[in-house]
Design a protein around this motif. Structure first.
Motif, PDB file in Angstrom:
ATOM      1  N   ARG A   1     -17.934  -2.299   3.242  1.00 26.96           N
ATOM      2  CA  ARG A   1     -16.618  -2.809   2.535  1.00 26.96           C
ATOM      3  C   ARG A   1     -16.627  -2.439   1.139  1.00 26.96           C
ATOM      4  O   ARG A   1     -15.450  -2.272   0.523  1.00 26.96           O
ATOM      5  CB  ARG A   1     -16.531  -4.306   2.305  1.00 26.96           C
ATOM      6  CG  ARG A   1     -16.608  -4.911   3.996  1.00 26.96           C
ATOM      7  CD  ARG A   1     -15.926  -6.057   3.974  1.00 26.96           C
ATOM      8  NE  ARG A   1     -15.177  -6.255   2.835  1.00 26.96           N
ATOM      9  CZ  ARG A   1     -14.446  -7.448   2.641  1.00 26.96           C
ATOM     10  NH1 ARG A   1     -14.300  -8.294   3.493  1.00 26.96           N
ATOM     11  NH2 ARG A   1     -13.766  -7.738   1.458  1.00 26.96           N
ATOM     12  N   HIS A   2     -17.794  -2.060   0.209  1.00 30.29           N
ATOM     13  CA  HIS A   2     -17.534  -1.430  -1.012  1.00 30.29           C
ATOM     14  C   HIS A   2     -17.731  -0.066  -1.269  1.00 30.29           C
ATOM     15  O   HIS A   2     -16.924   0.706  -1.748  1.00 30.29           O
ATOM     16  CB  HIS A   2     -18.668  -2.310  -1.760  1.00 30.29           C
ATOM     17  CG  HIS A   2     -18.493  -3.599  -2.310  1.00 30.29           C
ATOM     18  ND1 HIS A   2     -17.541  -3.995  -3.144  1.00 30.29           N
ATOM     19  CD2 HIS A   2     -19.003  -4.772  -1.659  1.00 30.29           C
ATOM     20  CE1 HIS A   2     -17.511  -5.256  -3.439  1.00 30.29           C
ATOM     21  NE2 HIS A   2     -18.208  -5.872  -2.268  1.00 30.29           N
TER      22      HIS A   2
ATOM     23  N   ARG B   1     -11.129   0.401  -5.069  1.00 29.89           N
ATOM     24  CA  ARG B   1     -10.141   0.192  -3.990  1.00 29.89           C
ATOM     25  C   ARG B   1      -9.755  -1.352  -3.518  1.00 29.89           C
ATOM     26  O   ARG B   1      -9.022  -1.370  -2.442  1.00 29.89           O
ATOM     27  CB  ARG B   1     -10.945   0.607  -2.708  1.00 29.89           C
ATOM     28  CG  ARG B   1     -11.272   1.990  -2.964  1.00 29.89           C
ATOM     29  CD  ARG B   1     -10.317   3.018  -2.664  1.00 29.89           C
ATOM     30  NE  ARG B   1     -10.520   4.242  -3.017  1.00 29.89           N
ATOM     31  CZ  ARG B   1      -9.961   5.269  -3.023  1.00 29.89           C
ATOM     32  NH1 ARG B   1      -8.702   5.373  -2.263  1.00 29.89           N
ATOM     33  NH2 ARG B   1     -10.318   6.376  -3.369  1.00 29.89           N
TER      34      ARG B   1
ATOM     35  N   ARG C   1       0.752  -1.030   0.153  1.00 29.76           N
ATOM     36  CA  ARG C   1       0.056  -0.036  -0.026  1.00 29.76           C
ATOM     37  C   ARG C   1       0.803   1.346   0.078  1.00 29.76           C
ATOM     38  O   ARG C   1       0.502   2.122  -0.846  1.00 29.76           O
ATOM     39  CB  ARG C   1      -0.943   0.010   1.245  1.00 29.76           C
ATOM     40  CG  ARG C   1      -1.968  -1.094   1.273  1.00 29.76           C
ATOM     41  CD  ARG C   1      -3.431  -0.442   0.814  1.00 29.76           C
ATOM     42  NE  ARG C   1      -4.154  -1.765   0.651  1.00 29.76           N
ATOM     43  CZ  ARG C   1      -5.419  -1.387   0.166  1.00 29.76           C
ATOM     44  NH1 ARG C   1      -5.820  -0.357  -0.499  1.00 29.76           N
ATOM     45  NH2 ARG C   1      -6.238  -2.633  -0.070  1.00 29.76           N
TER      46      ARG C   1
ATOM     47  N   TYR D   1       2.723  12.621  -6.216  1.00 31.19           N
ATOM     48  CA  TYR D   1       3.535  13.321  -7.072  1.00 31.19           C
ATOM     49  C   TYR D   1       3.113  14.660  -7.284  1.00 31.19           C
ATOM     50  O   TYR D   1       3.980  15.661  -7.162  1.00 31.19           O
ATOM     51  CB  TYR D   1       3.296  12.662  -8.363  1.00 31.19           C
ATOM     52  CG  TYR D   1       3.781  13.454  -9.708  1.00 31.19           C
ATOM     53  CD1 TYR D   1       5.359  13.122  -9.951  1.00 31.19           C
ATOM     54  CD2 TYR D   1       3.129  14.062 -10.745  1.00 31.19           C
ATOM     55  CE1 TYR D   1       5.866  13.753 -10.591  1.00 31.19           C
ATOM     56  CE2 TYR D   1       3.823  14.845 -11.605  1.00 31.19           C
ATOM     57  CZ  TYR D   1       5.275  14.490 -11.747  1.00 31.19           C
ATOM     58  OH  TYR D   1       5.724  15.290 -12.757  1.00 31.19           O
TER      59      TYR D   1
ATOM     60  N   ASP E   1       3.689   5.905  -5.540  1.00 32.91           N
ATOM     61  CA  ASP E   1       3.771   6.035  -7.006  1.00 32.91           C
ATOM     62  C   ASP E   1       2.633   6.795  -7.448  1.00 32.91           C
ATOM     63  O   ASP E   1       2.416   6.861  -8.464  1.00 32.91           O
ATOM     64  CB  ASP E   1       3.629   4.566  -7.474  1.00 32.91           C
ATOM     65  CG  ASP E   1       5.124   3.809  -7.368  1.00 32.91           C
ATOM     66  OD1 ASP E   1       6.023   4.658  -7.059  1.00 32.91           O
ATOM     67  OD2 ASP E   1       5.118   2.612  -7.717  1.00 32.91           O
ATOM     68  N   SER E   2       1.637   7.139  -6.388  1.00 37.35           N
ATOM     69  CA  SER E   2       0.422   7.888  -6.948  1.00 37.35           C
ATOM     70  C   SER E   2       0.497   9.062  -7.568  1.00 37.35           C
ATOM     71  O   SER E   2       1.601   9.807  -7.574  1.00 37.35           O
ATOM     72  CB  SER E   2      -0.790   7.535  -5.724  1.00 37.35           C
ATOM     73  OG  SER E   2      -0.232   8.337  -4.864  1.00 37.35           O
ATOM     74  N   ASP E   3      -0.477   9.505  -8.320  1.00 37.03           N
ATOM     75  CA  ASP E   3      -0.437  10.791  -8.716  1.00 37.03           C
ATOM     76  C   ASP E   3      -0.613  11.943  -7.720  1.00 37.03           C
ATOM     77  O   ASP E   3      -0.143  12.815  -7.951  1.00 37.03           O
ATOM     78  CB  ASP E   3      -1.784  10.999  -9.623  1.00 37.03           C
ATOM     79  CG  ASP E   3      -1.568  10.052 -11.014  1.00 37.03           C
ATOM     80  OD1 ASP E   3      -0.567   9.754 -11.411  1.00 37.03           O
ATOM     81  OD2 ASP E   3      -2.709  10.069 -11.826  1.00 37.03           O
TER      82      ASP E   3
ATOM     83  N   PRO F   1     -15.177   2.688   1.351  1.00 39.65           N
ATOM     84  CA  PRO F   1     -13.663   3.256   0.898  1.00 39.65           C
ATOM     85  C   PRO F   1     -13.787   4.007  -0.244  1.00 39.65           C
ATOM     86  O   PRO F   1     -12.821   4.731  -0.674  1.00 39.65           O
ATOM     87  CB  PRO F   1     -13.161   1.487   0.329  1.00 39.65           C
ATOM     88  CG  PRO F   1     -13.995   0.473   1.175  1.00 39.65           C
ATOM     89  CD  PRO F   1     -15.122   1.282   1.250  1.00 39.65           C
ATOM     90  N   ASN F   2     -14.677   4.075  -1.189  1.00 40.11           N
ATOM     91  CA  ASN F   2     -14.949   4.811  -2.376  1.00 40.11           C
ATOM     92  C   ASN F   2     -15.270   6.114  -2.162  1.00 40.11           C
ATOM     93  O   ASN F   2     -15.511   7.005  -2.873  1.00 40.11           O
ATOM     94  CB  ASN F   2     -15.482   4.299  -3.407  1.00 40.11           C
ATOM     95  CG  ASN F   2     -15.024   2.922  -4.164  1.00 40.11           C
ATOM     96  OD1 ASN F   2     -13.748   3.044  -4.677  1.00 40.11           O
ATOM     97  ND2 ASN F   2     -15.482   1.697  -4.084  1.00 40.11           N
TER      98      ASN F   2
ATOM     99  N   ASN G   1     -14.521  -2.831  -7.956  1.00 41.77           N
ATOM    100  CA  ASN G   1     -14.216  -1.927  -6.937  1.00 41.77           C
ATOM    101  C   ASN G   1     -12.688  -1.272  -6.990  1.00 41.77           C
ATOM    102  O   ASN G   1     -11.739  -2.137  -6.855  1.00 41.77           O
ATOM    103  CB  ASN G   1     -14.735  -2.601  -5.646  1.00 41.77           C
ATOM    104  CG  ASN G   1     -14.415  -1.553  -4.451  1.00 41.77           C
ATOM    105  OD1 ASN G   1     -13.961  -0.391  -4.479  1.00 41.77           O
ATOM    106  ND2 ASN G   1     -15.304  -1.708  -3.360  1.00 41.77           N
TER     107      ASN G   1
ATOM    108  N   SER H   1     -12.302   9.858  -0.091  1.00 37.74           N
ATOM    109  CA  SER H   1     -11.402  10.889  -0.602  1.00 37.74           C
ATOM    110  C   SER H   1     -11.968  12.468  -0.410  1.00 37.74           C
ATOM    111  O   SER H   1     -11.419  13.054   0.239  1.00 37.74           O
ATOM    112  CB  SER H   1     -10.778  10.800  -1.788  1.00 37.74           C
ATOM    113  OG  SER H   1     -11.792  10.182  -2.898  1.00 37.74           O
TER     114      SER H   1
ATOM    115  N   ARG I   1       4.527  12.669 -16.834  1.00 43.63           N
ATOM    116  CA  ARG I   1       5.418  12.479 -15.571  1.00 43.63           C
ATOM    117  C   ARG I   1       6.752  11.531 -16.358  1.00 43.63           C
ATOM    118  O   ARG I   1       7.534  11.187 -16.015  1.00 43.63           O
ATOM    119  CB  ARG I   1       4.724  11.557 -14.597  1.00 43.63           C
ATOM    120  CG  ARG I   1       4.240  12.511 -13.426  1.00 43.63           C
ATOM    121  CD  ARG I   1       3.541  11.765 -12.677  1.00 43.63           C
ATOM    122  NE  ARG I   1       4.016  10.691 -11.757  1.00 43.63           N
ATOM    123  CZ  ARG I   1       3.452   9.671 -10.811  1.00 43.63           C
ATOM    124  NH1 ARG I   1       2.065  10.038 -10.784  1.00 43.63           N
ATOM    125  NH2 ARG I   1       4.208   9.039 -10.228  1.00 43.63           N
TER     126      ARG I   1
ATOM    127  N   LYS J   1     -23.027   2.303  -9.451  1.00 43.40           N
ATOM    128  CA  LYS J   1     -22.134   1.596 -10.197  1.00 43.40           C
ATOM    129  C   LYS J   1     -22.152  -0.129 -10.201  1.00 43.40           C
ATOM    130  O   LYS J   1     -22.550  -0.608  -9.371  1.00 43.40           O
ATOM    131  CB  LYS J   1     -20.586   1.917  -9.776  1.00 43.40           C
ATOM    132  CG  LYS J   1     -20.545   3.277 -10.204  1.00 43.40           C
ATOM    133  CD  LYS J   1     -18.839   3.756  -9.975  1.00 43.40           C
ATOM    134  CE  LYS J   1     -18.744   5.270 -10.259  1.00 43.40           C
ATOM    135  NZ  LYS J   1     -17.486   5.656  -9.625  1.00 43.40           N
TER     136      LYS J   1
END
Lengths: 323, 324, 320
Positions: A232-233, C113, A22, A33, A28-30, A236-237, C111, A240, B18, A213
């Motif tokens: 659980r689904h 995540r 993780r 960066y 490495d994530s945008d 997490p989404n 999903n 943010s 990048r 979705k």
């Protein structure tokens, strides 16, 4: 399929390597960066980290314990910053207050109270808001109507007013002898309860999007319970936007706490927060002891501003449409 | 042959990312003559829309034209900036996008949108513009055009909206229309109507059309010539009949063969192994070489040859006899 | 006995405005009939395709087959069990584990995540089954690498994601997979790979597919039997060779005529008349009558019943 539909082109190709941790995924994530490339974000993170760490480790960092009566010397009262005291010859970095307490130390201890109240209040608001938002978004119907109408009604009042109301009611229920001890907890409750609405609204909105979705349909198809799907689904989404609001809310909660304490309905003088310190300090402003007010105020400003800037940056970074 | 309406020469579009600079469009050249429909076909990420956007100056920064030339009616347009570009595009280039709602302003009636466009680009009076707007709506097949001209976009169905967009694209009498996936969002029965409409109007007016689509069937029915794109480069350019019945480039051949229609009666579809490379990892030499059955050392080293009309960008093109 | 038997299946949706608006604007409740009186059977180990344009109700039927939506009236029986009325929980659970679905949008159906491993084994894990090595085995069966199990969905292209969806659908060892537009978001060359994979898996595992698609060419390639839907009604059902070569219903004829052809150079197709009507107020009689070149008075008043003509079932007064 058109060229513009999905961003797969610009994504970096994934080499067939062993599983990434993780942490590796994050590095490495945008977003990481973008973080490294934003001076505002880096500077405000550093400021927040310094302030938080020095508050958490206040007993180690602070030169004196301002709440230990044995270490106080009334003769040190009203020392100017960086100037040796006329009577004792002691020098204080940011001066002392009327009782001879070191302002620098009181700020560190005060910040502890402010941060604790702020973080705890936001956590309370977050847990409450996420739970109610998830339920109203996923379940819908009357449940949703009731929760969101309560939220709407609460939004029509300024949150500081609601906090004062809750604070007053809660105080009325606490026995007199516990009031000072309970004040901090009552404060957390008051600010937390006045702040859950925006979490609930954002989570509900995101839940409405996510629940349509197909991955949620796939989970329903398997026969997963609504509770498992929400937890659980969907959860997490929808986190943010919650992260963004939590950061900005933290700045607001710290200010709300300071406001309440400044008005005298917050942290007691035995456990002063930055707001309490400012209230105490303002009495001396025009008699020339400006430092008692100024330094706690500047600290509060720095704390709230850098947390807020961080929140703003997060919002932009997580929502590319705003750029 | 007369001078082409649109002429693209060695167009390169670059995006700094990048992972370095990527080239979604690399050395693309083609012409479109008046009254001709050029089909630009390719899969996702082939750069077909990006090339169209470059022509009208609609590249989203940081994407930019790195080199090459774009000529419209004998005038070089890739060097134009801001206002000059907008004015020129509004007058000479009409656009039809996949989603009609993005090209219509939801707050203005369609009549207002049509008359405004005409008043900006044509020297006519408001009354004339309105008359012409009604005529334009009738021409694209909107029943009761005179009554519906004051309706708003949301009052039309998807197919009708796309007709309005076509009327809007053509009302300033442009010399070029760029239609980017104009029928992808529509049902089969409506798609046929829209394609037929676009074909008829452009042929009658002598408008050049760049028809960008992923659908080989639409290309076959509508286009005169076809440009097949792969990984930002032209794979093959030629008349639609030649390219579709006797493809020279192995990619075109594979693409045609993998459609269910071409494999009728066979239990399995023809398959091109692998997938289009990501822009950050375009292979050396010919970009198709890792997926190509005919690839030799030369294909892995030298970039595929530059092509003109009727050629395939391939060192070992298929010859006509091989074509199934 | 057929694996799936669908009888008089109807589904309406309440599309009314909120009650306050209805009171103020004096409007009645509005209902959209997405599926109306549909009957068909699907035999085990065959591919049954439902084809139609937008608003034809094909996806609604698919969702009712797998139990994501309940029918307003009519029955869906799978292996003789009616999911909507069955009360034995064990039986329902058993049937549910036999049914899986593949969705249209490979970018929304995983999903973001979750790691691929967790996504694939969820149908098994949710029932407490043993999942050791299952994801890796399934990934290899759908043409990906076992190493991909530890990655996240965003690291894959659309075609690869659809393979992951297929792996997830296979994990509970289902008998029936409902595929809702499985390739319409994919490019042609990737579509060929996914369709071939689906054919192989069907043979290897003895699967039954219900394939929902708007693409006649895909349906023709994959299906053993095709049902054509228009405005929520089944208008024609036949084997592919009959449907394409001996078309009975005027709507099917119109669809076939309108579909673009690879060899249709400069073809002037006979253009379809009009557009699909508003499903809230469908035409009386035969739903296709306003667009039908053959329509007679009877078509406007009486809804045609399904009739058997040879091996074809067709709902048209005039078909013969």
């Amino acid at each position: 399929m058109t060229d513009t539909s999905h961003k797969s082109d610009a994504e970096i190709i994934a080499p067939k390597l062993a599983e990434k941790s993780r942490l590796r995924v994050f590095l490495d994530s945008d977003i990481f960066y973008a973080f490294r490339r934003s001076p505002v974000a880096v500077v405000s993170t550093v400021v927040v980290l310094i302030l938080v760490l020095s508050a958490v480790f206040a007993p180690l960092v602070a030169p004196t314990n301002p709440f230990d009566p044995s270490s106080l010397n009334l003769m040190n009262g009203f020392s100017s910053p960086m100037q040796p005291n006329a009577f004792t010859g002691d020098t204080f970095l940011l001066g002392t207050d009327d009782q001879g307490r070191d302002v620098f130390s009181t700020i560190l201890y005060g910040m502890r109270v402010s941060l604790f109240v702020g973080v705890a209040a936001v956590l309370l608001a977050m847990v409450l808001g996420i739970t109610l938002g998830l339920i109203s978004g996923y379940v819908g119907g009357w449940t949703e109507t009731i929760i969101m109408r309560v939220a709407d009604v609460q939004l029509t009042f300024p949150s500081i007013l609601i906090a004062m109301l809750i604070f007053g009611v809660a105080k009325g229920f606490t026995p007199v002898e516990y009031r000072d001890q309970m004040a901090i907890w009552v404060l957390i409750l008051a600010i937390g309860l006045s702040d859950w609405v925006q979490f609930a609204r954002v989570v509900r909105g995101a839940t409405l999007v996510e629940k349509r979705k197909e991955y949620v349909e796939a989970a329903r198809l398997i026969g997963r319970t609504p509770f498992a799907i929400m937890l659980r689904h969907i959860l997490p989404n929808v986190l943010s936007p919650v992260l963004v609001i939590a950061t900005i809310s933290l700045a607001l909660a710290i200010i709300a706490e300071a406001t309440l304490s400044f008005l005298g309905v917050g942290a007691p003088a035995t456990q002063p927060s930055l707001g309490t310190l400012i209230r105490i300090g303002q009495g001396y402003l025009f008699s020339g002891e400006w430092w008692i007010l100024l330094f706690p105020a500047v600290t509060l400003l720095m704390l709230a501003l850098s947390v807020n800037l961080l929140g703003d940056w997060l919002r932009d970074a997580l929502n590319p449409r705003l750029r | 042959m007369s001078d082409p309406v649109l002429s693209i020469r060695n167009l390169c579009v670059e995006i700094p990312t990048r992972a370095g600079i990527v080239r979604p469009v690399d050395s693309v050249s083609y012409d479109i003559a008046a009254g001709e429909i050029l089909g630009v076909v390719g899969e996702s990420g082939a750069g077909k829309s990006m090339a169209g956007n470059a022509v009208i100056g609609l590249l989203n920064p940081p994407a930019r034209i790195a080199s090459g030339e774009i000529w419209l009616n004998g005038k070089r347009i890739d060097t134009l900036k801001g206002d000059a570009m907008r004015r020129l595009c509004g007058k000479h280039i009409g656009m039809v996008f996949q989603d009609p709602l993005t090209s219509l302003n939801p707050l203005l009636s369609i009549g207002d949108q049509l008359t405004e466009t005409m008043l900006t680009h044509l020297d006519i009076s408001r009354e004339d513009a309105r008359k012409r707007a009604i005529a334009a709506l009738e021409e694209v097949g909107i029943p009761g055009a005179a009554e519906r001209i004051d309706s708003y976009p949301h009052e039309f169905s998807g197919g009708m909206r796309q007709r309005v967009v076509i009327a809007l694209a053509l009302c300033a009498e442009p010399s070029l229309v760029i239609a980017d996936e104009p029928t992808t969002a529509l049902d089969v029965s409506v798609q046929a109507q829209i394609i037929a409409l676009l074909k008829r109007l452009c042929r009658n007016r002598g408008t050049a059309v760049m028809l960008i689509t992923h659908d080989m069937g639409v290309i076959a029915e509508a286009a005169d010539r076809v440009a097949v794109m792969y990984a930002g480069r032209l794979a093959e350019l030629g008349s639609v009949r030649d390219v579709l019945t006797a493809p020279r480039h192995p990619y075109t051949h594979g693409l045609m063969a993998s459609t269910p229609l071409a494999s009728a009666g066979q239990p399995r579809l023809h398959q091109i192994e692998g997938a289009m490379p990501r822009l950050t990892a375009i292979p050396e030499g010919c970009p198709f070489n890792p997926r190509c059955e005919r690839a030799a050392d030369k294909c892995r080293q030298a970039p595929a040859p530059r092509i003109v009309d009727g050629q395939a960008a391939c060192w070992f093109p298929r010859v006509a006899e091989e074509a199934s | 006995m057929s694996l799936i038997s669908v009888r008089h299946l109807t589904r309406t949706f309440d599309v009314s405005k909120p009650w306050l608006n209805r009171v103020i604007e004096r409007r009645k409740k509005a209902f959209l009939t997405a599926v109306s009186e549909v009957d068909f059977n699907v035999e085990a180990q065959t591919t049954y395709a439902l084809v139609g344009e937008s608003g034809s109700g094909k996806s609604t039927i698919g969702r009712m087959l797998v139990g994501l939506l309940t029918p307003t009236s009519g029955d869906v029986e799978i292996n003789g069990v009616n999911l909507a009325s069955e009360t034995d929980a064990a039986k329902i659970d058993h049937i549910r584990s036999d049914i899986q679905m593949i969705f249209q949008d490979p970018f929304a159906s995983l999903n973001p995540r979750w790691r691929v491993r967790d996504i694939i084994v969820e149908p098994v894990a949710a029932r407490g089954g043993d999942t050791t090595g299952l994801a890796e085995k399934l990934l290899e069966q759908v043409g990906l690498s076992a190493l991909d199990a530890g990655k996240f969905p965003h690291e894959f292209s659309g075609g690869q994601r659809q393979r992951i969806c297929i792996a997830r659908a296979l994990s509970s060892e289902p008998k029936l997979i409902v595929c809702d537009e499985p390739t319409s978001a994919l490019d042609v060359s990737v579509q060929a790979q996914v369709l071939n994979l689906m054919s192989d898996l069907k043979d290897n595992f003895g699967l039954t597919y219900v394939l929902i698609s708007h693409d006649l060419t895909v349906v023709r390639h994959m299906a053993d039997r095709i049902g054509v839907l228009y405005l929520g009604r089944l208008v024609e059902e036949a084997a592919p060779e009959d449907l394409f070569n001996n078309t009975k219903h005027p709507y099917t004829q119109m669809l076939l005529e309108a579909a673009p052809r690879m060899d249709g150079f400069g073809r002037e197709a006979k253009l379809p008349e009009g557009e699909i009507p508003d499903p809230i107020n469908p035409p009386s009689g035969c739903a296709f009558n306003p667009r039908c070149p053959l329509a007679v008075e009877r078509c406007r008043t009486e809804r045609p019943k399904m009739r058997d003509i040879g091996n074809t079932r067709v709902a048209c007064h005039l078909a013969e």
